[in-house]
Design a protein around this motif. Structure first.
Motif, PDB file in Angstrom:
ATOM      1  N   GLN A   1      -5.857  14.851  10.558  1.00 22.49           N
ATOM      2  CA  GLN A   1      -4.466  14.835  10.077  1.00 22.49           C
ATOM      3  C   GLN A   1      -3.960  13.393   9.910  1.00 22.49           C
ATOM      4  OE1 GLN A   1      -1.362  15.990  12.898  1.00 22.49           O
ATOM      5  NE2 GLN A   1      -0.546  17.385  11.352  1.00 22.49           N
ATOM      6  N   THR A   2      -4.221  12.552  10.927  1.00 26.63           N
ATOM      7  CA  THR A   2      -3.739  11.167  10.879  1.00 26.63           C
ATOM      8  C   THR A   2      -4.336  10.457   9.666  1.00 26.63           C
ATOM      9  OG1 THR A   2      -3.664  11.235  13.267  1.00 26.63           O
ATOM     10  CG2 THR A   2      -3.527   9.054  12.276  1.00 26.63           C
ATOM     11  N   TYR A   3      -5.635  10.626   9.496  1.00 24.67           N
ATOM     12  CA  TYR A   3      -6.334   9.975   8.380  1.00 24.67           C
ATOM     13  C   TYR A   3      -5.830  10.518   7.035  1.00 24.67           C
ATOM     14  CZ  TYR A   3     -10.291   9.227   5.197  1.00 24.67           C
ATOM     15  OH  TYR A   3     -11.071   8.895   4.116  1.00 24.67           O
ATOM     16  N   PHE A   4      -5.769  11.817   6.939  1.00 27.80           N
ATOM     17  CA  PHE A   4      -5.395  12.484   5.682  1.00 27.80           C
ATOM     18  C   PHE A   4      -3.995  12.047   5.236  1.00 27.80           C
ATOM     19  CE2 PHE A   4      -3.908  16.574   3.591  1.00 27.80           C
ATOM     20  CZ  PHE A   4      -4.725  16.461   2.471  1.00 27.80           C
ATOM     21  N   GLU A   5      -3.066  12.041   6.167  1.00 31.61           N
ATOM     22  CA  GLU A   5      -1.677  11.722   5.800  1.00 31.61           C
ATOM     23  C   GLU A   5      -1.530  10.239   5.460  1.00 31.61           C
ATOM     24  OE1 GLU A   5       0.966  13.442   8.739  1.00 31.61           O
ATOM     25  OE2 GLU A   5       0.262  15.461   8.251  1.00 31.61           O
ATOM     26  N   GLN A   6      -2.232   9.391   6.207  1.00 31.09           N
ATOM     27  CA  GLN A   6      -2.183   7.957   5.918  1.00 31.09           C
ATOM     28  C   GLN A   6      -2.712   7.688   4.507  1.00 31.09           C
ATOM     29  OE1 GLN A   6      -0.624   5.794   7.841  1.00 31.09           O
ATOM     30  NE2 GLN A   6      -0.959   4.474   6.056  1.00 31.09           N
ATOM     31  N   GLU A   7      -3.825   8.337   4.191  1.00 31.11           N
ATOM     32  CA  GLU A   7      -4.430   8.148   2.862  1.00 31.11           C
ATOM     33  C   GLU A   7      -3.536   8.710   1.768  1.00 31.11           C
ATOM     34  OE1 GLU A   7      -7.254   6.450   1.933  1.00 31.11           O
ATOM     35  OE2 GLU A   7      -7.146   5.772   4.010  1.00 31.11           O
ATOM     36  N   LEU A   8      -2.917   9.847   2.018  1.00 31.81           N
ATOM     37  CA  LEU A   8      -2.022  10.428   1.003  1.00 31.81           C
ATOM     38  C   LEU A   8      -0.901   9.443   0.685  1.00 31.81           C
ATOM     39  CD1 LEU A   8      -1.506  14.164   2.113  1.00 31.81           C
ATOM     40  CD2 LEU A   8      -2.845  13.345   0.170  1.00 31.81           C
ATOM     41  N   LYS A   9      -0.350   8.848   1.741  1.00 36.30           N
ATOM     42  CA  LYS A   9       0.784   7.939   1.548  1.00 36.30           C
ATOM     43  C   LYS A   9       0.344   6.661   0.818  1.00 36.30           C
ATOM     44  CE  LYS A   9       2.210   8.455   5.856  1.00 36.30           C
ATOM     45  NZ  LYS A   9       2.927   8.279   7.104  1.00 36.30           N
ATOM     46  N   THR A  10      -0.905   6.256   1.048  1.00 31.89           N
ATOM     47  CA  THR A  10      -1.413   5.061   0.372  1.00 31.89           C
ATOM     48  C   THR A  10      -1.691   5.360  -1.095  1.00 31.89           C
ATOM     49  OG1 THR A  10      -2.494   4.540   2.447  1.00 31.89           O
ATOM     50  CG2 THR A  10      -3.202   3.261   0.547  1.00 31.89           C
ATOM     51  N   ARG A  11      -2.211   6.566  -1.350  1.00 35.83           N
ATOM     52  CA  ARG A  11      -2.700   6.833  -2.706  1.00 35.83           C
ATOM     53  C   ARG A  11      -1.658   7.439  -3.647  1.00 35.83           C
ATOM     54  NH1 ARG A  11      -8.970   8.861  -1.831  1.00 35.83           N
ATOM     55  NH2 ARG A  11      -9.299   7.747   0.130  1.00 35.83           N
ATOM     56  N   ILE A  12      -0.568   8.004  -3.084  1.00 35.06           N
ATOM     57  CA  ILE A  12       0.426   8.669  -3.954  1.00 35.06           C
ATOM     58  C   ILE A  12       1.815   8.122  -3.623  1.00 35.06           C
ATOM     59  CG2 ILE A  12       1.220  10.907  -4.843  1.00 35.06           C
ATOM     60  CD1 ILE A  12      -1.062  12.246  -3.343  1.00 35.06           C
ATOM     61  N   SER A  13       2.560   7.783  -4.667  1.00 33.88           N
ATOM     62  CA  SER A  13       3.941   7.310  -4.437  1.00 33.88           C
ATOM     63  C   SER A  13       4.877   8.516  -4.368  1.00 33.88           C
ATOM     64  CB  SER A  13       4.374   6.399  -5.590  1.00 33.88           C
ATOM     65  OG  SER A  13       4.349   7.159  -6.784  1.00 33.88           O
ATOM     66  N   ASP A  14       6.096   8.294  -3.908  1.00 32.13           N
ATOM     67  CA  ASP A  14       7.137   9.336  -3.913  1.00 32.13           C
ATOM     68  C   ASP A  14       6.679  10.639  -3.262  1.00 32.13           C
ATOM     69  OD1 ASP A  14       9.249   7.933  -5.167  1.00 32.13           O
ATOM     70  OD2 ASP A  14       8.217   8.141  -7.091  1.00 32.13           O
ATOM     71  N   ILE A  15       6.173  10.540  -2.050  1.00 28.39           N
ATOM     72  CA  ILE A  15       5.842  11.777  -1.330  1.00 28.39           C
ATOM     73  C   ILE A  15       6.541  11.807   0.025  1.00 28.39           C
ATOM     74  CG2 ILE A  15       3.574  12.075  -2.422  1.00 28.39           C
ATOM     75  CD1 ILE A  15       2.328  11.247   0.282  1.00 28.39           C
TER      76      ILE A  15
END
Ligand code: PLP
Length: 405
Positions: free
Chosen positions: A284-298
């Motif tokens: 979860q920690t990894y997935f969410e960190q990566e999502l925030k890095t790779r996608i704006s406005d989330i």
């Protein structure tokens, strides 16, 4: 050739563990007897049910094995609680629940309103949190029948402090019944139902919880079997009236293979419980960190509060959830928008609405929920594909920043 699937929708249902299927098989074959029959072969089957009940009471640290009732699902358990509590305590006319419960509680509460009950729906804040002060204000000593609050939310994974909420309820009026729908937490968060308190510091102390529901298919057991914990002495009437099964509290011939299945699923899950928790929290920690890095406005819904380790509910501004799911499914990725039970409609989720997720984000919400069977490779594959999908959909969206003039 069938494309391979990445299953990230474990809050909707889970695959049956192979060991569970094996344990169930004899009861579809040679061990088919009715456990209530008098001959010795039936006695063996009835002993299996007793064994399953004892094991489950042990896993929940319940004081008595017959505090565990087998039902057909969490929906039935929740119906049993609300209708059964009302039937046994007719002078009390108010029910307290939350705005974010599963329909298996919310819709029953709506039915109770049609029958003349007053239902208080506790609100949540922007993070999905409840306020203890709101519960204190809502409780009506002498009139509140039941407080029903889920242990964790199925859409966001946000956890509620059941130990404290149940204690507050009982301190206000010990006759008020406290129920928790623990469908998303059983095997994932440890709790103890004993009135003598937990055996270790890691378990939440649920000694003030009178009633607890869950469903086998959320923890790698079969669909069609659930549990209802009823603390000894709790005034509650049966919901399914019929034979003398389950100590006269639920009529109907026992679903023996599924009873064995749910007990086996719990046994397996409790063996690897802490390992699974750590693995899922890591993902979860990894997935969410990566999502925030790779996608704006989330926005990660409920990010700032205590959540289940396996659930990520992400709102992407300016896109539409149904299109995201469709695109994901083209790559074999199974996720969900809103809850599984409401994703057939385009109505935004009642949970995210209660959390006041902004209009531009609420429609673009996707829930990923993982299990012990997911691998790091699968998570990485989702991380490769999901941002690409969002970028493509945003490019075509009239609401996106770039396309607004
Ligand atoms: N309660 C919660 C919190 C759930 O997540 C679900 C299913 O998603 C249910 C109840 C209903 O479970 P079942 O469909 O097994 O009755």
């Amino acid at each position: 050739m069938e494309k391979s699937i990445i299953y990230a929708d474990n809050n909707a249902t889970t695959c049956v563990a192979p060991e569970v299927l094996e344990a169930m098989k004899p009861f579809f074959g040679p061990e088919y007897f009715n456990p209530s029959s008098m001959y010795p072969s039936a006695g063996n089957v009835s002993r299996e049910i007793k064994l399953a009940r004892e094991k489950i009471a042990g896993f929940f640290n319940a004081d008595l094995e017959n505090e565990i009732l087998f039902t057909s699902c969490a929906t039935e358990s929740n119906n049993h609680v609300i209708f059964g509590a009302a039937a046994a305590n007719p002078s009390r006319k108010q029910i307290i629940t939350t705005a974010v419960e599963h329909p298996a509680v919310l819709e029953v509460c709506r039915e109770m309103e049609r029958r003349g009950y007053r239902v208080t729906y506790l609100p949540v804040d922007r993070q999905g949190r409840l306020s203890k002060a709101d519960l204190v204000r809502a409780l009506e000593p002498g009139n509140t029948l039941l407080v029903s609050i889920m242990h964790a939310n199925n859409e966001t994974g946000v956890r509620f402090p059941i130990q404290d909420l149940a204690r507050i309820t009982k301190e206000t009026d010990p006759e008020i019944l406290f129920h928790t729908d623990a469908t998303q937490t059983v095997t994932k968060l440890p709790f103890s139902l004993s009135k003598h308190g937990p055996k270790n510091l890691l378990s939440a102390d649920f000694r003030n919880v009178d009633l607890l529901s869950c469903s086998g298919h959320k923890f790698h057991g079969p669909k069609g079997v659930g549990l209802l914990y009823i603390r000894r002495g709790t005034p509650i009437r049966p919901f399914l009236i019929g034979g003398h099964q389950e100590g006269g509290r639920r009529g109907g011939t026992e679903n023996v293979p599924y009873v064995v299945g749910i007990a086996t699923a719990l046994e397996i899950a409790f063996r690897t419980h802490f390992e699974d928790y750590a693995k899922l929290r890591g993902i979860q920690t990894y997935f969410e960190q990566e999502l925030k890095t790779r996608i704006s406005d989330i926005e990660i819904n409920g990010e700032e509060t205590e959540r289940m380790p396996n659930t990520t509910n992400v709102s992407c501004h300016f896109v539409e959830g149904e299109s995201i799911l469709y695109e994901l499914s083209e790559y074999g990725i199974c996720a969900s928008s809103g809850s599984a039970c409401t994703s057939g409609s385009l109505e935004p989720s009642h949970v995210l609405r209660a959390m006041k997720v902004p209009f531009t984000a609420i429609h673009g919400s996707t829930r990923f929920s993982f299990s012990r069977y997911n691998s790091q490779e699968e998570v990485d594959r989702i991380l490769d594909i999901f941002p690409e999908i969002i970028a493509r959909l945003r490019a075509a969206s009239p609401f996106s920043r770039e396309n607004r003039h």
